[in-house]
Design an enzyme around this catalytic site. Sequence first.
Site, PDB file in Angstrom:
ATOM      1  N   GLY A  34       0.859  -1.178   0.000  1.00  0.00           N
ATOM      2  CA  GLY A  34       0.000   0.000   0.000  1.00  0.00           C
ATOM      3  C   GLY A  34       0.891   1.222   0.000  1.00  0.00           C
ATOM      4  O   GLY A  34       1.958   1.217   0.616  1.00  0.00           O
ATOM      5  N   TYR A 105      -8.304  -4.405  -9.013  1.00  0.00           N
ATOM      6  CA  TYR A 105      -8.604  -4.214  -7.590  1.00  0.00           C
ATOM      7  C   TYR A 105      -9.783  -5.084  -7.165  1.00  0.00           C
ATOM      8  O   TYR A 105     -10.749  -5.237  -7.910  1.00  0.00           O
ATOM      9  CB  TYR A 105      -9.033  -2.767  -7.309  1.00  0.00           C
ATOM     10  CG  TYR A 105      -7.937  -1.733  -7.276  1.00  0.00           C
ATOM     11  CD1 TYR A 105      -6.811  -1.889  -6.478  1.00  0.00           C
ATOM     12  CD2 TYR A 105      -8.065  -0.555  -8.008  1.00  0.00           C
ATOM     13  CE1 TYR A 105      -5.828  -0.912  -6.426  1.00  0.00           C
ATOM     14  CE2 TYR A 105      -7.090   0.430  -7.955  1.00  0.00           C
ATOM     15  CZ  TYR A 105      -5.971   0.237  -7.167  1.00  0.00           C
ATOM     16  OH  TYR A 105      -5.014   1.211  -7.104  1.00  0.00           O
ATOM     17  N   ASP A 106      -9.707  -5.591  -5.952  1.00  0.00           N
ATOM     18  CA  ASP A 106     -10.867  -6.228  -5.320  1.00  0.00           C
ATOM     19  C   ASP A 106     -10.858  -5.711  -3.878  1.00  0.00           C
ATOM     20  O   ASP A 106     -10.403  -6.395  -2.967  1.00  0.00           O
ATOM     21  CB  ASP A 106     -10.727  -7.751  -5.370  1.00  0.00           C
ATOM     22  CG  ASP A 106     -11.870  -8.447  -4.650  1.00  0.00           C
ATOM     23  OD1 ASP A 106     -12.892  -7.784  -4.381  1.00  0.00           O
ATOM     24  OD2 ASP A 106     -11.728  -9.640  -4.327  1.00  0.00           O
ATOM     25  N   ARG A 107     -11.285  -4.480  -3.719  1.00  0.00           N
ATOM     26  CA  ARG A 107     -11.115  -3.805  -2.431  1.00  0.00           C
ATOM     27  C   ARG A 107     -12.390  -3.148  -1.925  1.00  0.00           C
ATOM     28  O   ARG A 107     -12.376  -2.547  -0.848  1.00  0.00           O
ATOM     29  CB  ARG A 107     -10.000  -2.772  -2.549  1.00  0.00           C
ATOM     30  CG  ARG A 107     -10.324  -1.629  -3.501  1.00  0.00           C
ATOM     31  CD  ARG A 107      -9.114  -0.769  -3.864  1.00  0.00           C
ATOM     32  NE  ARG A 107      -8.485  -0.165  -2.720  1.00  0.00           N
ATOM     33  CZ  ARG A 107      -7.343   0.545  -2.799  1.00  0.00           C
ATOM     34  NH1 ARG A 107      -6.739   0.725  -3.961  1.00  0.00           N
ATOM     35  NH2 ARG A 107      -6.822   1.071  -1.725  1.00  0.00           N
ATOM     36  N   ARG A 166      -4.995   7.296  -9.133  1.00  0.00           N
ATOM     37  CA  ARG A 166      -5.258   5.930  -9.599  1.00  0.00           C
ATOM     38  C   ARG A 166      -6.557   5.943 -10.395  1.00  0.00           C
ATOM     39  O   ARG A 166      -7.644   6.105  -9.820  1.00  0.00           O
ATOM     40  CB  ARG A 166      -5.394   4.952  -8.413  1.00  0.00           C
ATOM     41  CG  ARG A 166      -4.134   4.809  -7.571  1.00  0.00           C
ATOM     42  CD  ARG A 166      -3.043   4.021  -8.300  1.00  0.00           C
ATOM     43  NE  ARG A 166      -1.848   3.820  -7.490  1.00  0.00           N
ATOM     44  CZ  ARG A 166      -0.779   4.621  -7.493  1.00  0.00           C
ATOM     45  NH1 ARG A 166      -0.764   5.695  -8.255  1.00  0.00           N
ATOM     46  NH2 ARG A 166       0.269   4.347  -6.743  1.00  0.00           N
ATOM     47  N   GLY A 227       9.732  10.117 -13.992  1.00  0.00           N
ATOM     48  CA  GLY A 227      10.273   8.803 -14.363  1.00  0.00           C
ATOM     49  C   GLY A 227      11.791   8.804 -14.400  1.00  0.00           C
ATOM     50  O   GLY A 227      12.461   9.390 -13.532  1.00  0.00           O
ATOM     51  N   GLY A 254       5.610   0.687  -6.357  1.00  0.00           N
ATOM     52  CA  GLY A 254       6.215   1.091  -5.084  1.00  0.00           C
ATOM     53  C   GLY A 254       7.400   2.032  -5.256  1.00  0.00           C
ATOM     54  O   GLY A 254       7.906   2.572  -4.273  1.00  0.00           O
ATOM     55  N   ASP A 257       6.684   5.474  -3.971  1.00  0.00           N
ATOM     56  CA  ASP A 257       6.668   5.512  -2.499  1.00  0.00           C
ATOM     57  C   ASP A 257       8.107   5.494  -1.952  1.00  0.00           C
ATOM     58  O   ASP A 257       8.404   6.165  -0.961  1.00  0.00           O
ATOM     59  CB  ASP A 257       5.880   4.329  -1.942  1.00  0.00           C
ATOM     60  CG  ASP A 257       4.519   4.217  -2.607  1.00  0.00           C
ATOM     61  OD1 ASP A 257       3.891   5.267  -2.832  1.00  0.00           O
ATOM     62  OD2 ASP A 257       4.105   3.089  -2.923  1.00  0.00           O
ATOM     63  N   ASP A 292       6.526  -4.533  -3.535  1.00  0.00           N
ATOM     64  CA  ASP A 292       6.430  -3.082  -3.302  1.00  0.00           C
ATOM     65  C   ASP A 292       7.579  -2.528  -2.471  1.00  0.00           C
ATOM     66  O   ASP A 292       7.766  -1.322  -2.397  1.00  0.00           O
ATOM     67  CB  ASP A 292       5.122  -2.763  -2.542  1.00  0.00           C
ATOM     68  CG  ASP A 292       3.930  -2.586  -3.466  1.00  0.00           C
ATOM     69  OD1 ASP A 292       3.804  -3.373  -4.429  1.00  0.00           O
ATOM     70  OD2 ASP A 292       3.128  -1.660  -3.229  1.00  0.00           O
TER      71      ASP A 292
HETATM   72  O1  KDG Z   1       2.192   2.834  -4.804  1.00  0.00           O
HETATM   73  C1  KDG Z   1       1.948   1.449  -4.852  1.00  0.00           C
HETATM   74  C2  KDG Z   1       0.506   1.233  -4.556  1.00  0.00           C
HETATM   75  O2  KDG Z   1      -0.275   1.858  -5.527  1.00  0.00           O
HETATM   76  C3  KDG Z   1       0.121  -0.210  -4.539  1.00  0.00           C
HETATM   77  O3  KDG Z   1       0.788  -0.914  -3.554  1.00  0.00           O
HETATM   78  C4  KDG Z   1      -1.345  -0.429  -4.355  1.00  0.00           C
HETATM   79  O4  KDG Z   1      -1.661   1.039  -2.507  1.00  0.00           O
HETATM   80  C5  KDG Z   1      -2.050   0.616  -3.558  1.00  0.00           C
HETATM   81  C6  KDG Z   1      -3.258   1.149  -4.118  1.00  0.00           C
HETATM   82  O5  KDG Z   1      -4.098   1.509  -3.322  1.00  0.00           O
HETATM   83  O6  KDG Z   1      -3.342   1.257  -5.324  1.00  0.00           O
END
Ligand code: KDG
Length: 313
Positions: A34, A105-107, A166, A227, A254, A257, A292
């Site tokens: 995350g 995603y499955d969140r 995202r 980048g 990652g 991050d 990550d």
């Molecule tokens: O920055 C990496 C994250 O995008 C990945 O681990 C997934 O945290 C995430 C997300 O919520 O998309």
Amino acid sequence: MPRFVTLGETLIRLSVPSGYSLEAPPYLNIQAAGAESNVAIGLARFGHSASYLSVLPDNDLGRFIAGELRRQGVDLDGLAFVPGGRAGLYFLELGVAPRVGKVIYDRAGSAFANADPETLKWSVMDGATLLHLTGITLAVNASVALRGLDEARRRGLKVSFDLNYRHKLWSPERARDALAAVLGRVDVLITTLEDAQAVLNVEGTAEQVAHALFETYAPEVAVVTNGAQGASASGKEGAFSVAGYELHVLDRIGAGDAFVAGFLSGWLSKGSSYGLQLGLAMAALKHTYYGDVAWVNRETVQALIDRRHSGWR
Ligand code: KDG
């Protein structure tokens, strides 16, 4: 020594081995992942005190995530475990040029997405230096993200915010509306050049966009990554740009991050230019690991910077 707190949701990352399709995975690799917990891990691996504020389901998967963070040295006093919820998941197929990666995603309905702000252990911010959060948290649970900002401000913490757009979570228009309540209230504003263009409609080079963001939102520093080209910062100390590294990409997830963890560590100790150097070295090294996590520490990051300064690129 500064003490950092990050606020967000950790998911379970299920990745197909590189070179395989999600349509036919021979097996799935499982990791905790995350954006904000990645930053906490990066800071902890740098030797900083880093606490993670989040909500997890009180089940085996929640405990798996907590265990992964614990072994990286992240302080978990800010974790709230709630009964009956679920952990968010994401499925990942890594891209290999020219094929782009794929995330499913499955969140929906996760313990974090459904969390009432009252559930969170805000007092973990007492006495801390800086709160870090991202646009992902704003998309997933805006009440928690906005409350986090208020709680940090009330206690006098600096706030760092990575736009981290995202497109599978929301549209640029919805993101722009929500960001209007946040961007003018942060001390460190970080974004990719691509996100600044797509979400904030700011055009130009990384230097120009960093300057425009500094002028518009008045953080202490605005940082724009581009980048492999590198990154630029514009702020109260002035403007700086540092070139990126030539690198071999095994897994780019990652890396942003990792950059943030390096930048925050460097910025708080010696200013933006050092922050950019640490951030870019940390992000470059992250690209060479699957998962990550950037499995680095202060010494390995500094060694990369020193090698570059001695003429290697
Ligand atoms: O920055 C990496 C994250 O995008 C990945 O681990 C997934 O945290 C995430 C997300 O919520 O998309």
